[in-house]
Scaffold this motif. Structure first.
Motif, PDB file in Angstrom:
ATOM      1  N   ARG A 119      67.718  33.779  23.629  1.00 40.72           N
ATOM      2  CA  ARG A 119      68.721  33.170  24.502  1.00 40.72           C
ATOM      3  C   ARG A 119      67.973  32.305  25.519  1.00 40.72           C
ATOM      4  O   ARG A 119      68.125  32.460  26.724  1.00 40.72           O
ATOM      5  CB  ARG A 119      69.545  34.249  25.229  1.00 40.72           C
ATOM      6  N   SER A 120      67.123  31.451  25.007  1.00 41.46           N
ATOM      7  CA  SER A 120      66.197  30.696  25.850  1.00 41.46           C
ATOM      8  C   SER A 120      66.914  30.064  27.041  1.00 41.46           C
ATOM      9  O   SER A 120      68.011  29.511  26.885  1.00 41.46           O
ATOM     10  CB  SER A 120      65.506  29.607  25.027  1.00 41.46           C
ATOM     11  N   PRO A 121      66.277  30.197  28.224  1.00 41.58           N
ATOM     12  CA  PRO A 121      64.946  30.736  28.480  1.00 41.58           C
ATOM     13  C   PRO A 121      64.855  32.253  28.524  1.00 41.58           C
ATOM     14  O   PRO A 121      63.774  32.793  28.776  1.00 41.58           O
ATOM     15  CB  PRO A 121      64.611  30.146  29.854  1.00 41.58           C
ATOM     16  N   LEU A 122      65.962  32.942  28.291  1.00 45.04           N
ATOM     17  CA  LEU A 122      65.918  34.403  28.208  1.00 45.04           C
ATOM     18  C   LEU A 122      65.563  34.795  26.783  1.00 45.04           C
ATOM     19  O   LEU A 122      66.264  34.441  25.837  1.00 45.04           O
ATOM     20  CB  LEU A 122      67.280  34.985  28.597  1.00 45.04           C
ATOM     21  N   ILE A 147      74.656  40.688  23.693  1.00 42.21           N
ATOM     22  CA  ILE A 147      74.161  39.672  24.629  1.00 42.21           C
ATOM     23  C   ILE A 147      74.627  38.303  24.148  1.00 42.21           C
ATOM     24  O   ILE A 147      74.072  37.742  23.201  1.00 42.21           O
ATOM     25  CB  ILE A 147      72.623  39.710  24.718  1.00 42.21           C
ATOM     26  N   PRO A 148      75.660  37.741  24.757  1.00 38.94           N
ATOM     27  CA  PRO A 148      76.205  36.469  24.289  1.00 38.94           C
ATOM     28  C   PRO A 148      75.228  35.315  24.456  1.00 38.94           C
ATOM     29  O   PRO A 148      74.317  35.353  25.304  1.00 38.94           O
ATOM     30  CB  PRO A 148      77.446  36.270  25.162  1.00 38.94           C
ATOM     31  N   ALA A 149      75.434  34.281  23.669  1.00 42.37           N
ATOM     32  CA  ALA A 149      74.566  33.098  23.748  1.00 42.37           C
ATOM     33  C   ALA A 149      74.624  32.450  25.121  1.00 42.37           C
ATOM     34  O   ALA A 149      73.670  31.785  25.543  1.00 42.37           O
ATOM     35  CB  ALA A 149      74.973  32.102  22.663  1.00 42.37           C
ATOM     36  N   ALA A 155      70.694  31.785  32.514  1.00 38.32           N
ATOM     37  CA  ALA A 155      69.292  31.750  32.927  1.00 38.32           C
ATOM     38  C   ALA A 155      68.859  30.349  33.357  1.00 38.32           C
ATOM     39  O   ALA A 155      68.094  30.179  34.317  1.00 38.32           O
ATOM     40  CB  ALA A 155      68.402  32.250  31.797  1.00 38.32           C
ATOM     41  N   GLN A 156      69.352  29.331  32.673  1.00 33.42           N
ATOM     42  CA  GLN A 156      68.988  27.953  33.026  1.00 33.42           C
ATOM     43  C   GLN A 156      69.504  27.568  34.410  1.00 33.42           C
ATOM     44  O   GLN A 156      68.783  26.978  35.220  1.00 33.42           O
ATOM     45  CB  GLN A 156      69.542  26.990  31.970  1.00 33.42           C
ATOM     46  N   ILE A 157      70.750  27.918  34.694  1.00 32.91           N
ATOM     47  CA  ILE A 157      71.309  27.586  36.001  1.00 32.91           C
ATOM     48  C   ILE A 157      70.620  28.385  37.102  1.00 32.91           C
ATOM     49  O   ILE A 157      70.341  27.874  38.190  1.00 32.91           O
ATOM     50  CB  ILE A 157      72.835  27.828  36.008  1.00 32.91           C
ATOM     51  N   ALA A 158      70.326  29.644  36.825  1.00 33.90           N
ATOM     52  CA  ALA A 158      69.613  30.455  37.804  1.00 33.90           C
ATOM     53  C   ALA A 158      68.262  29.829  38.136  1.00 33.90           C
ATOM     54  O   ALA A 158      67.829  29.832  39.294  1.00 33.90           O
ATOM     55  CB  ALA A 158      69.429  31.874  37.266  1.00 33.90           C
TER      56      ALA A 158
END
Length: 462
Positions: A119-122, A147-149, A155-158
């Motif tokens: 789930r990049s970057p996760l 864990i949804p896509a 993660a990107q917005i965080a």
């Protein structure tokens, strides 16, 4: 832990891949996805792997492996079906101190590739240490559904807010609390639904708001169940993962403690007969003091906190001091241990009621209503009854319960060390005396114990 988990940065770094078949192609996909430059060596290479080499700006060497192929590489993967060649590649790489993986040969590896949830970057990696790769893939499949896509978008917005939030909060504890509030609240829901503008506005509003509420402490009174960590509730697990400090007792199993947030402060406040790590009054006050410091305090108890767990005593003081608290029930020992022992606590043919009993009262005076407990149509479950086992049996017999009443003493119930001793009221004390039994134990009295032998085999935990 057989392997230390790490994540390697392979962007624009050369990696050696020896092999050209389906297995090598799968490894090539992962390397390319991580940004590696592929150096592929094999007499015959699949068309997809050839394309991956071109895409990464790598090298395609259509020949047999040579030791010099390892030069200028940061890691190596051997994906051939020739055992002697795999052994040679492993030895050559290790001589150069390069990480090397040989597919399906853990003994030749200095690292292993896990099953991956991307789930990049996760990125989440699941490994069985090379012992059961199919099981690792099954676990990955389960996680994929949980864990949804959209977590990748989250993660990107965080990441975009990281520097601003770091500048806003000087200490790591405040930053963590803010992030947990954002990532577990409405802003996260907006992000995952694709409403990025609204999510960013909400984060900005929260960041500019008065942050006094972030230091508000709270207490989580959580039942940890009888021992098996899989019996925890989802809510219990969530609170265990976000607590700053945990107060735990001796009945909380090691497996349950493994699920507490790893960087949480841990304070042991266990009690056993005539031996208290901390007096109950001091535990109650410590919960108040820690919450007043702005801590999220996990009070983790074995079983259920409101069944012989003194949970009521602890939250009384919290309520008096206006400390916010949550209570999360746990599976009490009577339910968990009886189920894992194949003993139903009620059954239409044997018992129409069940009573939970403790002889360990606040005043240390048993003061039990033995005539009521001697009723043969009910199941009795005694907590903390190991020390007084002989007295319990004699008192029940003296007040009319048959000496031949079936009984079971369950030691370390629901865990891998569970042991069930079955006898009757007249003989159980002598049986236990010969078996070196240790707490925690649970004592069940009643005709339902007859079902243990026929039902225990249907429980996979036995």
């Amino acid at each position: 832990m057989d392997y230390f988990p790490v994540f390697l940065d392979l962007k624009n770094r050369r990696c050696l891949l020896v092999g050209g078949g389906d297995v090598a192609t799968r490894k090539g996909r992962l390397l390319a996805k991580a940004g590696a430059i592929l150096r592929v060596v094999a007499p015959d290479v699949s068309s997809e792997l050839r394309e991956l080499v071109n895409t990464t700006g790598g090298e395609l060497l259509l020949r047999e492996y040579q030791k010099d192929d390892l030069q200028n590489c940061v890691l190596a993967i051997a994906a051939t079906d020739i055992e002697s060649l795999n052994e040679t590649i492993s030895a050559d790489a290790q001589a150069l101190h390069l990480p090397v993986n040989v597919v399906d040969s853990p003994a030749l590896c200095t690292y292993i590739t896990p099953a991956i949830i991307d789930r990049s970057p996760l990125v989440i990696a699941v490994s069985s240490g090379g012992e059961a790769p199919v099981l690792a893939r099954l676990v990955r499949a389960k996680l994929e559904t949980l864990i949804p896509a959209s977590y990748g978008r989250l993660a990107q917005i965080a990441s975009q807010w990281r520097d601003r939030i770091k500048a806003r909060f000087a200490d790591g504890d405040s930053r963590r609390k803010f992030w947990e509030k954002i990532l577990q609240g409405p802003a996260a829901e907006l992000m995952m639904n694709g409403q990025e503008e609204a999510a960013n506005q909400l984060i900005s509003d929260e960041l500019d708001a008065d942050q006094a509420q972030l230091v508000q402490g709270e207490v989580y009174l959580v039942g940890g169940g009888p021992g098996d960590p899989e019996l925890l509730t989802l809510r219990a697990l969530r609170l265990m993962q976000q607590a700053d400090v945990v107060l735990y007792d001796r009945l909380v199993s090691d497996g349950v403690m493994e699920l507490v947030r790893r960087d949480a402060e841990r304070i042991y406040v266990g009690k056993r007969r005539a031996e208290h790590a901390m007096q109950q009054e001091n535990i109650n006050q410590l919960l108040v003091d820690l919450a007043r410091q702005g801590k999220r305090v996990l009070r983790l108890k074995g079983g259920d906190p409101f069944i012989f767990g003194r949970g009521g005593e602890e939250i009384e003081l919290l309520a008096q001091n206006n400390i916010p608290f949550q209570v999360v029930p746990g599976i009490t020992a009577a339910s968990g241990c009886a189920a894992y022992a194949g003993i139903p606590l009620t059954h239409r043919d044997y018992a129409q009621s069940v009573r939970f009993v403790t002889g360990h009262l606040k005043s240390d005076d048993t003061n039990l209503s033995w005539p009521e407990l001697a009723n043969p149509t009910q199941t009795l479950v005694f907590y903390m009854g190991l020390v007084g086992l002989k007295d319990i049996c004699e008192s029940l017999i003296a007040h009319g319960r048959s000496p031949q009443t079936p009984v079971a003493l369950i030691e370390k119930g629901t865990t891998q060390e569970q042991r069930v001793l079955v006898s009757d009221l007249s003989a159980i004390a002598d049986v236990v005396a010969t078996k070196d039994v240790h707490a925690p134990t649970l004592f069940i009295v009643g005709e339902v114990v007859k079902l243990h032998e026929s039902l225990k085999w249907f429980n996979p935990a036995i």
